[in-house]
Design a protein around this motif. Structure first.
Motif, mmCIF file in Angstrom:
data_model
loop_
_atom_site.group_PDB
_atom_site.id
_atom_site.type_symbol
_atom_site.label_atom_id
_atom_site.label_comp_id
_atom_site.label_asym_id
_atom_site.label_seq_id
_atom_site.Cartn_x
_atom_site.Cartn_y
_atom_site.Cartn_z
ATOM 1 N N LEU A 99 -0.437 -0.416 -4.488
ATOM 2 C CA LEU A 99 -1.702 -0.117 -4.359
ATOM 3 C C LEU A 99 -1.682 1.182 -3.831
ATOM 4 N N ASP A 100 -1.985 2.244 -4.556
ATOM 5 C CA ASP A 100 -2.229 3.591 -3.876
ATOM 6 C C ASP A 100 -3.357 4.178 -4.203
ATOM 7 N N SER A 101 -4.273 4.146 -3.295
ATOM 8 C CA SER A 101 -5.818 4.783 -3.355
ATOM 9 C C SER A 101 -5.790 6.255 -3.468
ATOM 10 N N TRP A 102 -4.686 7.182 -3.512
ATOM 11 C CA TRP A 102 -4.635 8.594 -3.455
ATOM 12 C C TRP A 102 -3.988 8.795 -4.964
ATOM 13 N N VAL B 122 0.605 -1.081 -0.225
ATOM 14 C CA VAL B 122 -0.096 -0.111 -0.110
ATOM 15 C C VAL B 122 0.979 1.256 0.000
ATOM 16 N N GLY B 123 0.617 2.261 -0.768
ATOM 17 C CA GLY B 123 1.365 3.469 -0.766
ATOM 18 C C GLY B 123 2.279 3.492 -1.811
ATOM 19 N N PRO B 124 3.071 4.587 -2.066
ATOM 20 C CA PRO B 124 4.138 4.741 -3.141
ATOM 21 C C PRO B 124 5.643 4.242 -2.586
ATOM 22 N N ASP B 125 5.721 3.511 -1.711
ATOM 23 C CA ASP B 125 7.102 3.110 -1.182
ATOM 24 C C ASP B 125 7.831 2.070 -2.244
ATOM 25 N N TYR B 126 9.098 2.309 -2.458
ATOM 26 C CA TYR B 126 9.601 1.312 -3.466
ATOM 27 C C TYR B 126 10.688 0.243 -2.694
ATOM 28 N N VAL B 127 10.884 0.497 -1.419
ATOM 29 C CA VAL B 127 11.961 -0.433 -0.699
ATOM 30 C C VAL B 127 11.160 -1.710 -0.247
ATOM 31 N N ASP B 128 10.078 -1.598 0.286
ATOM 32 C CA ASP B 128 9.455 -2.860 0.850
ATOM 33 C C ASP B 128 9.064 -3.534 -0.357
ATOM 34 N N PRO B 129 8.713 -3.362 -1.494
ATOM 35 C CA PRO B 129 8.380 -4.015 -2.689
ATOM 36 C C PRO B 129 9.405 -4.782 -3.125
ATOM 37 N N MET B 130 10.766 -4.282 -3.062
ATOM 38 C CA MET B 130 12.051 -4.791 -3.629
ATOM 39 C C MET B 130 12.218 -6.066 -2.558
ATOM 40 N N ILE B 131 11.913 -5.762 -1.220
ATOM 41 C CA ILE B 131 11.968 -7.128 -0.361
ATOM 42 C C ILE B 131 11.101 -8.072 -0.656
ATOM 43 N N HIS B 132 9.856 -7.584 -0.973
ATOM 44 C CA HIS B 132 8.796 -8.610 -1.072
ATOM 45 C C HIS B 132 9.223 -9.538 -2.322
ATOM 46 N N THR B 133 9.759 -8.891 -3.415
ATOM 47 C CA THR B 133 10.361 -9.539 -4.892
ATOM 48 C C THR B 133 11.345 -10.328 -4.580
ATOM 49 N N PHE B 134 12.343 -9.792 -3.644
ATOM 50 C CA PHE B 134 13.465 -10.668 -3.325
ATOM 51 C C PHE B 134 12.908 -12.087 -2.797
ATOM 52 N N ILE B 135 11.975 -11.988 -1.657
ATOM 53 C CA ILE B 135 11.514 -13.140 -1.062
ATOM 54 C C ILE B 135 10.752 -14.173 -1.927
ATOM 55 N N ASP C 110 -3.094 12.771 4.222
ATOM 56 C CA ASP C 110 -2.837 14.031 4.846
ATOM 57 C C ASP C 110 -3.007 14.039 6.285
ATOM 58 N N GLY C 111 -3.213 12.903 7.074
ATOM 59 C CA GLY C 111 -3.697 12.871 8.333
ATOM 60 C C GLY C 111 -4.981 13.290 8.725
ATOM 61 N N ASN C 112 -5.844 13.535 7.990
ATOM 62 C CA ASN C 112 -7.280 13.860 8.088
ATOM 63 C C ASN C 112 -8.124 13.240 7.263
ATOM 64 N N THR C 113 -7.837 11.913 6.422
ATOM 65 C CA THR C 113 -8.776 11.181 5.922
ATOM 66 C C THR C 113 -8.261 9.834 5.582
ATOM 67 N N ILE C 114 -9.024 8.821 5.369
ATOM 68 C CA ILE C 114 -8.295 7.672 4.980
ATOM 69 C C ILE C 114 -8.017 7.402 3.804
ATOM 70 N N VAL C 115 -8.105 8.218 2.725
ATOM 71 C CA VAL C 115 -7.926 8.188 1.441
ATOM 72 C C VAL C 115 -6.206 7.920 1.387
ATOM 73 N N GLY C 116 -5.886 6.627 0.635
ATOM 74 C CA GLY C 116 -4.669 6.634 0.560
ATOM 75 C C GLY C 116 -4.133 5.378 1.748
ATOM 76 N N SER C 117 -5.001 5.370 2.635
ATOM 77 C CA SER C 117 -4.478 4.532 3.898
ATOM 78 C C SER C 117 -4.770 3.169 3.546
ATOM 79 N N THR C 118 -3.771 2.207 4.349
ATOM 80 C CA THR C 118 -4.220 0.578 4.371
ATOM 81 C C THR C 118 -5.569 0.306 4.202
ATOM 82 N N ALA C 119 -6.426 0.978 5.390
ATOM 83 C CA ALA C 119 -7.892 0.633 5.481
ATOM 84 C C ALA C 119 -8.643 0.774 4.182
#
Length: 470
Positions: free
Chosen positions: A61-64, A40-53, A98-107
């Motif tokens: 998956l980024d809902s914003w 979830v979100g724009p991160d690149y590093v965690d997906p690299m770990i996922h792919t490696f494993i 932005d801290g005030n909405t769940i848009v873009g969140s895991t939920a």
């Protein structure tokens, strides 16, 4: 048709959800399952770990940055043939852009793809108070399906049993198991892209140790059993057909891919393929020249500042890419790619490393992150990637800034970072010269597929012009 899917969420950043996700992914892989990872979100590093494993390319998956149908589409098309899909969340479960909405969140993403959620909770120094904490996450949004909890940093078996009984009695959700408190040296390194080749065996050993722990203390079989859910219906599936915009002949786009340039959304590359491109990878670190007979160049982000000495030492390749770009090859450079194409990079200790010298400016690393975060982008001038009036959302996370030394460079993007209860920050970006555009924000091209279409058209125009010249 149903899909096995589970989202691993956290109460907050640092609670251990990445460690738990790594352990579950690796355990499922060891069990012989075809595991499709997501982040979830724009991160690149965690997906690299996922792919490696797992050996399977992790998807963001980024809902914003993306609309609801697109999130569903990218999830379903990649999950449909896997035995199980594991989605790693971002930040705290309900923390949006932005801290005030769940848009873009895991939920938000979990609700869009109708995935059950397992909540990772840091159990260090906690006893009965953990019950109202878990209860609060469940009650906050009853439309979100939280099926259970995994505890992290548990001090003992007795501690775990007491917490398990309290949570299951007090909330009604399942406790799937726990991880004990582990030293940082025991855990796999998050920065896979920076791990030297000689340290890969150590990384694999740490993952094996994590798997051994997961097998002992987390009920992975029960997670698999409880993961089965129906597919999601689209609101409008017709927009995902791109047959009509394929060029008359396949074009070849050269994509930088090595330890210095590793930040790509896999779905970006696949979108370019869907539109008729052939992807050919190259390494600015090791290759002597650009690939032959190419119609476009894509320079993604990564760690060029960490590999500055090696990059500046490969003078043969620098001459090759400089010649190609100045000859008009359509080029799209993001963040690290922008830094590489500048005159030089100046670090905070005043150390300088010469780069390719195509953009008439230099990059300086900084500690500030004032412009970092999600941004809205409006195109103000036509360029190889987009037309005036196009809009897209992006994500910027950089410890550097570029200082242009010439007025010959157009600025094609108007970038806006919105801030709750504060005036937005607005700046110019999208530096264009020759047939190149270089940007700091990372763009998910599925956020506006017209950007990918325009780049394909630019590459095809270049190919046709070269064919006529021959």
């Amino acid at each position: 048709m149903s899909i096995r899917k589970v989202t691993i969420a956290g109460t907050n950043s640092g609670c251990g959800k990445t460690t738990v996700t790594m352990g579950i992914l690796a355990t499922l892989y060891v069990m012989g399952l075809d595991v499709q990872p997501f982040k979830v979100g724009p991160d690149y590093v965690d997906p690299m770990i996922h792919t490696f494993i797992t050996g399977n390319d992790s998807r963001n998956l980024d809902s914003w940055m993306l609309d609801i149908d697109t999130v569903v589409h990218l999830f379903e098309k990649n999950a449909i043939n896997a035995d199980i899909s594991i989605v790693e969340g971002t930040n705290g479960l309900y923390d949006g852009y932005d801290g005030n909405t769940i848009v873009g969140s895991t939920a938000h993403v979990a609700k869009i793809i109708k995935s059950p959620v397992i909540l990772v909770v840091n159990a260090e120094g906690v006893s009965l108070s953990i019950v109202p904490m878990v209860r609060g996450f469940i009650d906050y949004d009853r439309n979100l399906e939280i099926i259970g909890v995994i505890l992290n940093k548990v001090s003992s078996e007795e501690h775990y049993e007491a917490l398990k009984t309290a949570i299951e009695t007090g909330t009604g959700v399942k406790v799937f198991g726990y991880l004990p408190k582990m030293d940082e040296d025991e855990l796999p390194c998050k920065h896979v892209g920076l791990v030297p080749e000689e340290d890969m065996n150590d990384l694999k050993k740490k993952i094996r140790v994590l798997v051994e722990q997961v097998i002992k203390t987390i009920d992975v079989d029960l997670i698999i059993k409880m993961s089965n859910r129906p597919r999601v219906s689209y609101l409008n599936a017709t927009k995902f057909s791109f047959e009509q915009i394929k060029p008359p002949q396949k074009i070849k786009i050269a994509v930088a891919k090595d330890k210095a340039f590793s930040f790509y959304y896999k779905d970006n590359l696949e979108l370019l393929k869907m539109m008729g491109a052939e992807i050919q990878y190259f390494s600015p670190l090791k290759d002597i020249t650009l690939p032959e007979d190419i119609d476009g160049i894509y320079l993604g982000g990564g760690y060029p500042d960490f590999y500055a000495k090696e990059l500046q030492g490969n003078k043969s390749f620098i001459q090759s890419i400089k010649k190609g770009i100045m000859a008009g090859i359509p080029t799209y450079a993001e963040f690290g790619g922008l830094m590489y194409l500048s005159q030089y990079v100046e670090k905070q200790n005043n150390e300088k490393a010469n780069m390719a010298g195509i953009l008439p400016g230099y990059c300086r690393t900084t500690q500030e992150l004032s412009k970092s975060g999600y941004v809205d982008i409006e195109v103000t001038k036509n360029n190889v990637l987009s037309k005036k009036g196009y809009r897209i959302r992006g994500y910027e996370f950089c410890h550097s800034e570029i200082n242009m030394l010439s007025d010959d460079v157009s600025r094609c993007f108007n970038v806006v970072k919105r801030r709750p209860d504060m005036e937005p920050i607005i700046w110019k970006c999208g530096y264009s010269i020759y047939n190149l555009i270089a940007v700091y924000p990372h763009l998910h091209l599925w956020g506006n597929t017209d950007f990918a279409k325009k780049f394909i058209e630019s590459c095809n125009k270049y190919r046709m012009a070269n064919s006529l010249a021959i």
